[in-house]
Design a protein around this motif. Structure first.
Motif, mmCIF file in Angstrom:
data_model
loop_
_atom_site.group_PDB
_atom_site.id
_atom_site.type_symbol
_atom_site.label_atom_id
_atom_site.label_comp_id
_atom_site.label_asym_id
_atom_site.label_seq_id
_atom_site.Cartn_x
_atom_site.Cartn_y
_atom_site.Cartn_z
ATOM 1 N N ILE A 13 38.711 45.343 46.661
ATOM 2 C CA ILE A 13 38.975 44.799 45.206
ATOM 3 C C ILE A 13 40.364 44.481 44.975
ATOM 4 C CG2 ILE A 13 39.599 46.999 44.019
ATOM 5 C CD1 ILE A 13 37.174 44.516 42.301
ATOM 6 N N VAL A 14 41.301 44.942 45.785
ATOM 7 C CA VAL A 14 42.376 44.533 45.565
ATOM 8 C C VAL A 14 43.016 42.997 45.629
ATOM 9 C CG1 VAL A 14 44.784 44.692 46.444
ATOM 10 C CG2 VAL A 14 43.655 46.798 46.061
ATOM 11 N N PRO A 15 42.313 42.362 46.785
ATOM 12 C CA PRO A 15 42.488 41.095 46.778
ATOM 13 C C PRO A 15 42.117 40.223 45.730
ATOM 14 C CG PRO A 15 41.219 41.502 48.627
ATOM 15 C CD PRO A 15 41.596 42.828 48.085
ATOM 16 N N VAL A 16 40.791 40.469 45.312
ATOM 17 C CA VAL A 16 39.909 39.851 43.788
ATOM 18 C C VAL A 16 41.064 40.013 42.713
ATOM 19 C CG1 VAL A 16 37.890 39.974 42.481
ATOM 20 C CG2 VAL A 16 37.814 40.353 45.112
ATOM 21 N N ALA A 17 41.558 41.462 42.554
ATOM 22 C CA ALA A 17 42.342 41.584 41.387
ATOM 23 C C ALA A 17 43.515 40.696 41.444
ATOM 24 C CB ALA A 17 42.690 43.010 41.271
ATOM 25 N N LEU A 18 44.298 40.816 42.532
ATOM 26 C CA LEU A 18 45.427 40.009 42.656
ATOM 27 C C LEU A 18 45.532 38.393 42.794
ATOM 28 C CD1 LEU A 18 47.515 42.309 44.955
ATOM 29 C CD2 LEU A 18 47.728 42.152 42.436
ATOM 30 N N GLY A 19 44.336 38.044 43.313
ATOM 31 C CA GLY A 19 43.913 36.631 43.628
ATOM 32 C C GLY A 19 43.357 36.147 42.550
ATOM 33 N N PHE A 20 42.588 36.638 41.637
ATOM 34 C CA PHE A 20 41.813 35.921 40.616
ATOM 35 C C PHE A 20 41.931 36.610 39.266
ATOM 36 C CE2 PHE A 20 38.058 35.624 37.838
ATOM 37 C CZ PHE A 20 37.954 34.194 37.744
ATOM 38 N N VAL A 21 41.750 37.958 39.316
ATOM 39 C CA VAL A 21 41.774 38.806 37.684
ATOM 40 C C VAL A 21 42.966 38.583 37.102
ATOM 41 C CG1 VAL A 21 41.354 40.961 36.578
ATOM 42 C CG2 VAL A 21 39.785 40.292 38.655
ATOM 43 N N VAL A 22 44.305 38.814 37.786
ATOM 44 C CA VAL A 22 45.652 38.874 36.993
ATOM 45 C C VAL A 22 45.719 37.398 36.744
ATOM 46 C CG1 VAL A 22 47.972 39.234 37.484
ATOM 47 C CG2 VAL A 22 46.218 40.848 38.358
ATOM 48 N N PRO A 23 45.786 36.548 37.535
ATOM 49 C CA PRO A 23 46.276 35.118 37.179
ATOM 50 C C PRO A 23 45.258 34.420 35.999
ATOM 51 C CG PRO A 23 45.542 34.947 39.253
ATOM 52 C CD PRO A 23 45.520 36.388 39.102
ATOM 53 N N ALA A 24 43.911 34.773 35.885
ATOM 54 C CA ALA A 24 42.851 34.539 35.171
ATOM 55 C C ALA A 24 43.291 35.091 33.752
ATOM 56 C CB ALA A 24 41.435 34.907 35.508
#
Length: 524
Positions: free
Chosen positions: A254-265
């Motif tokens: 989940i960390v790469p999903v959060a940093l790569g998509f959730v946070v910038p989105a």
């Protein structure tokens, strides 16, 4: 050029490529193995959720994190408050405008290339190989290192190659983060210094680098061969994780999903809402949406038509000539957008001058730069660069159509064109839709070629975002960035279907032991 420009640009480019290659390999391969070999709460979401960073172009994640991690921004402000500091002079995080920051951000949005190809390989590996290795005493960790990973090396190489090609093509993220790569050097040499010969020299250096990467990868596995069983392999089962192991597996993925998509989105959504409440939607933004959709649609139609011709010719007339032509037609994807734009500018400009001279002599009218001034040059660049997407997708669709259908249609009196219209085209519609969607979104996100070939006063969503971020007015570009990300989710929905099929039952320790006994008995 050799003394002052190329050494520094080449050094930064090589360091960036090595860093991004290592990071994407680690994240993509690890997450692919976890969601393929293990079962835990949240795995079904992660199977497609790990593809979400593909919806965020590299220049958008750099744009977002530059504002999020600003020394006087909210993140560092909260940290200073919690730690008891009062100003950035007393405490501040490492500057994201650095080589390390660029490697991290590019790796977070490009690892899905490795994840997608490697997971597909893991899903198709025969369960018997894993079960035999377990019967011979290997632990699951040893199965990964000694069986699954060596067999997945071709898929990893393909994924890393795609990620490195995108890294070479990047211009926005590298420039925003202060990394002067070869691509950035081509742009600044051409646009800022008006030195087109110098830009051409740097472009040739980039082409040598691309060819070198391909040759090195092929040389590394020149003595290795990969074969599959004659019968259709049975996919391996998943091992159920519980407790802290399940939580650890979910956290790693989940960390790469959060940093790569959730946070910038989330950041883009908040900033876009603020901008909309303050000024609404400008007419200029609506015009940029029209420009973006128009050129992307035109290029998508061209690549689909050409891809159909190439794929159908390769199927109908198999041989060395058609195979070579098909491979040549897809080489544009390996060429960075800046190099492609530079190579197209001279012949298109010469054709423009010839058309203008002919029109003035024959009809007595001045048509100006017809191709460069109308956006046709951008469409041609998109078509050359993304031809590989359409051709590959359509060929994959044709490969699922049995040749017996062709033979039956010909026996019933159909010509080659009739077989194409009545058999191939209806059965390959899903592949056409997928290829068209992927090509459209890639055209919409393309920045380097658009920056260099766009007509005067012609802006797309990508160039608008680049211009506002270069001026430091991030809030002005938030809506355009959010639109790009939202549209970019469409191909993720298509790619999430890759490899999704029937999976074998989940097994535990007893199931693994029983499977091992069955394999042992069959071997005896």
């Amino acid at each position: 050029m050799i003394r002052y420009v190329l050494p520094a640009a080449l050094r930064d480019t090589l360091v960036l490529l090595v860093g991004v290659g290592v990071l994407t390999t680690l994240i993509g391969t690890t997450t692919a193995w976890i969601v393929t070999a293990y079962d835990f709460p949240g795995r079904r979401f992660l199977e497609w959720g790990l593809l979400l960073p593909l919806a965020v172009p590299t220049y958008i994640i750099a744009y977002a994190y530059l504002d999020i991690m600003h020394p006087v921004g909210s993140v560092q402000g909260v940290l200073r408050y919690l730690l008891g500091y009062s100003s950035p002079r007393e405490f501040r995080l490492p500057d994201i405008r650095s080589m390390g920051g660029c490697i991290l951000l590019l790796g977070l949005v490009l690892y899905p290339y490795v994840y997608l190809t490697t997971r597909s390989m893991f899903l198709t590996q025969a369960a018997s190989l894993v079960e035999v290795s377990r019967t011979l005493g290997s632990r699951r960790r040893d199965v990964f290192w000694r069986v699954a990973l060596p067999l997945a090396r071709p898929a990893i190489a393909v994924g890393v190659s795609l990620a490195l090609m995108e890294t070479l093509n990047d211009i926005g993220a590298s420039e925003f983060l202060g990394v002067k790569t070869l691509t950035v050097s081509v742009y600044t040499t051409w646009i800022s210094r008006s030195d087109m010969p110098g830009a051409a020299q740097i472009s040739l250096a980039m082409l040598f680098l691309v060819v070198g990467l391909v040759l090195i990868e092929r040389h590394a596995r020149r003595n290795q061969r990969y074969t599959a069983a004659a019968q259709r392999p049975r996919a391996m089962g998943t091992f159920r994780l519980t407790g802290y192991r399940a939580a650890g597996a979910f956290a790693v993925c989940i960390v790469p999903v959060a940093l790569g998509f959730v946070v910038p989105a989330v950041y883009l959504g908040v900033e876009a809402y603020k901008r909309y409440r303050f000024a609404g939607l400008s007419e200029r933004l609506l015009g940029e949406v029209v420009n973006t959709v128009t050129v992307a649609t035109a290029a998508t139609a061209i690549v689909l038509l050409c891809g159909l011709v190439v794929a159908y010719a390769a199927r109908t007339y198999p041989g060395r000539a058609t195979a070579t032509a098909a491979r040549i037609s897809t080489l544009g994807y390996a060429i960075p957008g800046t190099v492609l734009a530079l190579g197209l500018l001279m012949p298109i400009g010469a054709l423009d001058r010839m058309l203008a001279t002919g029109a003035e002599r024959i009809f007595g009218v001045s048509i100006g730069l017809l191709l460069l001034g109308s956006g046709t040059a951008i469409v041609l660049a998109y078509s050359a660069r993304f031809m590989a997407i359409a051709t590959g997708g359509i060929e994959a669709g044709f490969s699922r159509i049995s040749p017996s259908l062709d033979h039956a249609a010909r026996m019933l009196g159909q010509t080659s064109s009739g077989v194409f219209r009545k058999v191939h085209l209806p059965l390959s519609k899903p592949a056409l839709v997928s290829a068209g969607l992927l090509a459209f979104v890639d055209c919409m996100k393309e920045l380097p070629a658009t920056l260099l070939l766009r007509p005067l006063n012609f802006e797309t969503l990508a160039t608008h975002l680049y211009g506002e971020a270069a001026r430091g007015t991030y809030e002005e570009a938030s809506i355009a960035a959010l639109l790009i990300v939202v549209i970019g989710i469409l191909p993720v929905a298509v790619l999430s279907r890759v490899g999704r099929g029937d999976r074998p039952e989940v097994v535990g320790d007893r199931g693994q032991a029983a499977a091992g006994r069955e394999v042992s008995n069959a071997g005896e």
